[in-house]
Scaffold this motif. Structure first.
Motif, mmCIF file in Angstrom:
data_model
loop_
_atom_site.group_PDB
_atom_site.id
_atom_site.type_symbol
_atom_site.label_atom_id
_atom_site.label_comp_id
_atom_site.label_asym_id
_atom_site.label_seq_id
_atom_site.Cartn_x
_atom_site.Cartn_y
_atom_site.Cartn_z
ATOM 1 N N GLY A 144 36.597 34.753 36.354
ATOM 2 C CA GLY A 144 35.913 35.584 37.216
ATOM 3 C C GLY A 144 34.442 35.655 36.180
ATOM 4 O O GLY A 144 33.401 36.382 36.732
ATOM 5 N N SER A 148 30.779 36.078 37.816
ATOM 6 C CA SER A 148 30.323 38.019 37.414
ATOM 7 C C SER A 148 29.057 37.642 36.898
ATOM 8 O O SER A 148 28.012 38.791 37.045
ATOM 9 C CB SER A 148 31.443 38.799 36.464
ATOM 10 O OG SER A 148 32.422 38.585 37.155
ATOM 11 N N ALA A 173 26.905 42.376 34.977
ATOM 12 C CA ALA A 173 28.134 41.039 35.589
ATOM 13 C C ALA A 173 29.315 42.430 34.634
ATOM 14 O O ALA A 173 30.710 41.869 35.130
ATOM 15 C CB ALA A 173 28.046 39.861 34.585
ATOM 16 N N CYS A 176 31.066 44.293 37.628
ATOM 17 C CA CYS A 176 31.554 43.494 39.010
ATOM 18 C C CYS A 176 32.832 42.665 38.016
ATOM 19 O O CYS A 176 33.882 43.009 39.399
ATOM 20 C CB CYS A 176 30.612 41.689 38.913
ATOM 21 S SG CYS A 176 30.995 40.722 40.073
ATOM 22 N N ILE A 177 33.158 42.550 37.209
ATOM 23 C CA ILE A 177 34.668 42.649 36.558
ATOM 24 C C ILE A 177 35.095 43.572 37.167
ATOM 25 O O ILE A 177 36.633 43.797 37.120
ATOM 26 C CB ILE A 177 34.523 40.859 35.744
ATOM 27 C CG1 ILE A 177 35.875 41.013 35.778
ATOM 28 C CG2 ILE A 177 33.815 41.907 34.164
ATOM 29 C CD1 ILE A 177 36.204 39.475 36.489
ATOM 30 N N SER A 180 35.825 45.056 40.400
ATOM 31 C CA SER A 180 37.164 43.970 40.524
ATOM 32 C C SER A 180 38.984 43.583 40.279
ATOM 33 O O SER A 180 39.656 44.048 41.130
ATOM 34 C CB SER A 180 36.981 42.056 40.952
ATOM 35 O OG SER A 180 35.820 42.413 41.434
ATOM 36 N N SER A 345 29.679 35.650 45.679
ATOM 37 C CA SER A 345 29.757 36.601 44.350
ATOM 38 C C SER A 345 30.544 36.806 44.314
ATOM 39 O O SER A 345 31.648 36.417 43.522
ATOM 40 C CB SER A 345 28.709 36.177 43.130
ATOM 41 O OG SER A 345 27.481 35.404 43.880
ATOM 42 N N LEU A 346 30.362 38.230 44.861
ATOM 43 C CA LEU A 346 31.484 39.151 44.503
ATOM 44 C C LEU A 346 33.407 39.139 44.896
ATOM 45 O O LEU A 346 33.591 39.025 44.697
ATOM 46 C CB LEU A 346 30.730 40.867 45.143
ATOM 47 C CG LEU A 346 31.838 42.070 44.603
ATOM 48 C CD1 LEU A 346 32.365 42.086 43.313
ATOM 49 C CD2 LEU A 346 30.842 43.123 45.459
ATOM 50 N N VAL A 349 35.008 36.718 42.449
ATOM 51 C CA VAL A 349 35.375 37.176 41.874
ATOM 52 C C VAL A 349 36.122 38.303 42.110
ATOM 53 O O VAL A 349 37.905 38.067 41.831
ATOM 54 C CB VAL A 349 34.295 38.080 40.993
ATOM 55 C CG1 VAL A 349 34.858 39.192 39.913
ATOM 56 C CG2 VAL A 349 33.262 37.395 40.547
ATOM 57 N N TRP A 392 40.669 40.294 32.300
ATOM 58 C CA TRP A 392 39.552 41.394 32.562
ATOM 59 C C TRP A 392 38.802 41.283 30.478
ATOM 60 O O TRP A 392 37.510 41.454 30.720
ATOM 61 C CB TRP A 392 40.015 42.899 32.411
ATOM 62 C CG TRP A 392 38.734 44.156 32.220
ATOM 63 C CD1 TRP A 392 37.231 44.140 33.176
ATOM 64 C CD2 TRP A 392 38.894 44.478 31.108
ATOM 65 N NE1 TRP A 392 36.903 45.195 32.694
ATOM 66 C CE2 TRP A 392 37.073 45.156 31.338
ATOM 67 C CE3 TRP A 392 39.659 44.821 30.016
ATOM 68 C CZ2 TRP A 392 36.670 46.083 30.378
ATOM 69 C CZ3 TRP A 392 38.711 45.514 29.374
ATOM 70 C CH2 TRP A 392 37.610 46.415 29.067
ATOM 71 N N CYS A 395 37.588 38.027 30.519
ATOM 72 C CA CYS A 395 36.467 37.583 31.017
ATOM 73 C C CYS A 395 35.274 38.264 30.388
ATOM 74 O O CYS A 395 33.665 38.314 29.455
ATOM 75 C CB CYS A 395 35.971 38.332 32.892
ATOM 76 S SG CYS A 395 37.361 37.154 33.676
#
Length: 520
Positions: A144, A148, A173, A176-177, A180, A345-346, A349, A392, A395
């Motif tokens: 991911g 991200s 970023a 974002c991760i 998610s 992109s989201l 992810v 996570w 990433c």
């Protein structure tokens, strides 16, 4: 055969063919995934995938290589409109063949974990060896992280005219991760609804792209010039479509390589088959998702060609979708394009996190990861929160500590390479099961391997050969100017991809050694 009978047979197969039952108790998660969610689990994963190919000296490498950018790369490498569209058609066939392979495996073994289960069935002995090899190649990769950072770059560009700082990119970023993982780890149902909504947004964006292309073909490209040729320069792309075709085998192979990677992700629903209300939903939802993606990809390519000259696309050095919108609607619309790419992109992810958490959980249930009981846990929200958290962590390490340039490109290119090897193995494994006399024995007969149709066998061979191409192509020196790295050898990510399997093998040997000492 009833569902209870199927589950009983599958449970028996676990003990007989996988070499052992799962080491942790099964997770009885609510079966909440329906047809609509299956379609968008696949759709969201495919749209936005790709590999880093170009490295521009002295500038930050572009983070995105998908349908919003890849067509420019493919047109440049192929040299002609005709060959470019042909390659995108071949990519569609690859995705369709791959989906069929995963449907066969998924309906035979409808469990979470996808390839892990298929490899364990093919290679039951030595016990846990293939599981450790799979764990080494799949659990150590931060899938991911790339998208991200794509989200971060384009969401910041959408709301600010200034170039975002490196620190701002990293924190966006990170948001974002983290968002998610929390969403899928705390509320599976809400996560699926938001993921589906973003999938609909992607559909709308690509539909707008296709419609814009039709407008360009019908009314021409708005231009301040009085030259008729300038207004209708998009139409010229469809006259003499084979003009300029590049005959270099390496260039064409690299173009095809880029196209095929834009279709990676059709296997995404197979990681959650245990949570589907009816696992056989994959037989309709999977092909539907792939067909919609293939159609939108082809329509988008036509749209890009309709609204720009070939030289504009090749020399744009930007998102080709931004070039399309700028030519047709002006500069002001570009921020909306950036926002649309960020949402896309989201969605990607979210789809990656959804799958990777379940892979880590299944590997934890087998006891092959350190602290396996933690990763196998479904506590506290009836979701693989711990499995998501492992992904996570990887990433976040990549986002904050992988330096830009070669190191970052290496991480992104490495992400998908081991999967091509696994896909080749499970494809030719199906061919083996069709011909093997043992597949007709009483304990295997209910899988009906020997009843595979001729069409299924042909698509399986096609998918297997395509994946052999995908893991061999990075070992061949690319044409000048399109090397993936500035300083590292072009084959670095391929070499490290194989090394990940080696790490899994070493870990298996270490576990066998330590377990033997405990017994003694």
């Amino acid at each position: 055969m009833s569902s209870l009978q199927s589950e009983a047979l599958l449970a028996g197969a676990d003990a007989r063919h996988y070499g052992k039952p799962s080491r942790s108790p099964p997770v009885n998660r609510k079966k909440s995934i329906g047809f609509f969610s299956v379609v968008f689990i696949i759709f969201n994963r495919i749209i936005g995938t790709g590999q880093v190919i170009y490295v521009h000296s002295g500038t930050r490498s572009k983070l995105l290589n998908s349908i919003f950018a890849t067509p420019a790369t493919v047109l440049s490498l192929s040299g002609s409109v005709g060959l470019s569209l042909l390659l995108w058609t071949l990519g569609s066939l690859y995705a369709a063949a791959g989906m069929q392979v995963y449907i066969v495996w998924g309906t035979a073994i409808p469990k979470n974990g996808a390839e892990k289960n298929y490899l364990e069935y093919l290679f039951p002995k030595p016990a846990l060896l293939v599981t450790c090899l799979y764990a080494g190649s799949m659990s150590l990769i931060g899938w991911g992280a790339g998208n991200s950072l794509v989200f971060a770059e384009y969401i910041l560009k959408a709301f600010s005219s200034e170039e975002p700082s490196s620190l701002a990119l990293k924190f966006a970023a990170f948001f974002c991760i983290t968002f998610s993982v929390l969403l899928h780890g705390l509320r599976v149902d809400l996560g699926l609804r938001i993921q589906n909504t973003l999938g609909i947004c992607k559909l709308i964006v690509l539909a707008i792209v296709a419609a814009t292309g039709l407008v360009a073909l019908r009314y021409g490209i708005p231009s301040s010039s009085d030259l008729v040729e300038d207004r209708w320069r998009g139409r010229e792309n469809f006259r003499g479509i084979w003009d300029g075709t590049i005959s270099s085998a390496s260039s064409v192979c690299l173009a095809l390589y880029s196209v095929i990677y834009s279709f990676i992700g059709f296997s995404n629903a197979n990681y959650a088959l245990s949570e589907m209300r009816n696992p056989r939903t994959i037989k309709i939802a999977g092909p539907l998702a792939v067909a919609v993606v293939a159609a939108l990809y082809l329509f988008s390519n036509v749209a890009y060609l309709a609204a720009s000259s070939k030289s504009e696309i090749v020399d744009s050095g930007r998102l080709v979708v931004a070039l399309l919108m700028k030519n047709m609607w002006g500069e002001k619309v570009e921020r909306w394009v950036d926002f649309g790419v960020a949402c896309s992109s989201l969605g990607s992810v979210l789809a990656v996190v959804f799958a990777q958490g379940r892979i880590n959980q299944e590997l934890g249930k087998e006891g092959v990861l350190p602290w396996s009981k933690l990763w196998a846990s479904n506590w506290p929200f009836d979701a693989p929160f711990a499995g998501h958290s492992l992904h996570w962590f990887l990433c976040v390490l990549i986002i904050f500590f992988a330096p830009s340039g070669d190191a970052y490109n290496l991480v992104i290119n490495l992400a998908s390479y081991p999967l091509t090897i696994i896909n080749a193995v499970i494809s030719f494994g199906l061919i083996y099961l069709f011909f093997a006399s043992s597949s007709q024995s009483p304990e295997h007969q209910h899988y009906r391997w020997h009843h595979l149709s001729t069409a299924t066998l042909l698509t399986t061979v096609l998918f297997g050969v395509a994946n052999v191409f995908l893991f061999i192509a990075p070992l061949v020196k690319p044409p000048p100017g399109v090397e993936p790295y500035e300083r590292l050898p072009y084959w670095t990510h391929a070499g490290l991809g194989w090394a990940l399997f080696g790490i899994g093998g070493i870990w298996w040997g270490f576990k066998k050694l330590t377990e033997g000492k405990k017994i003694n």
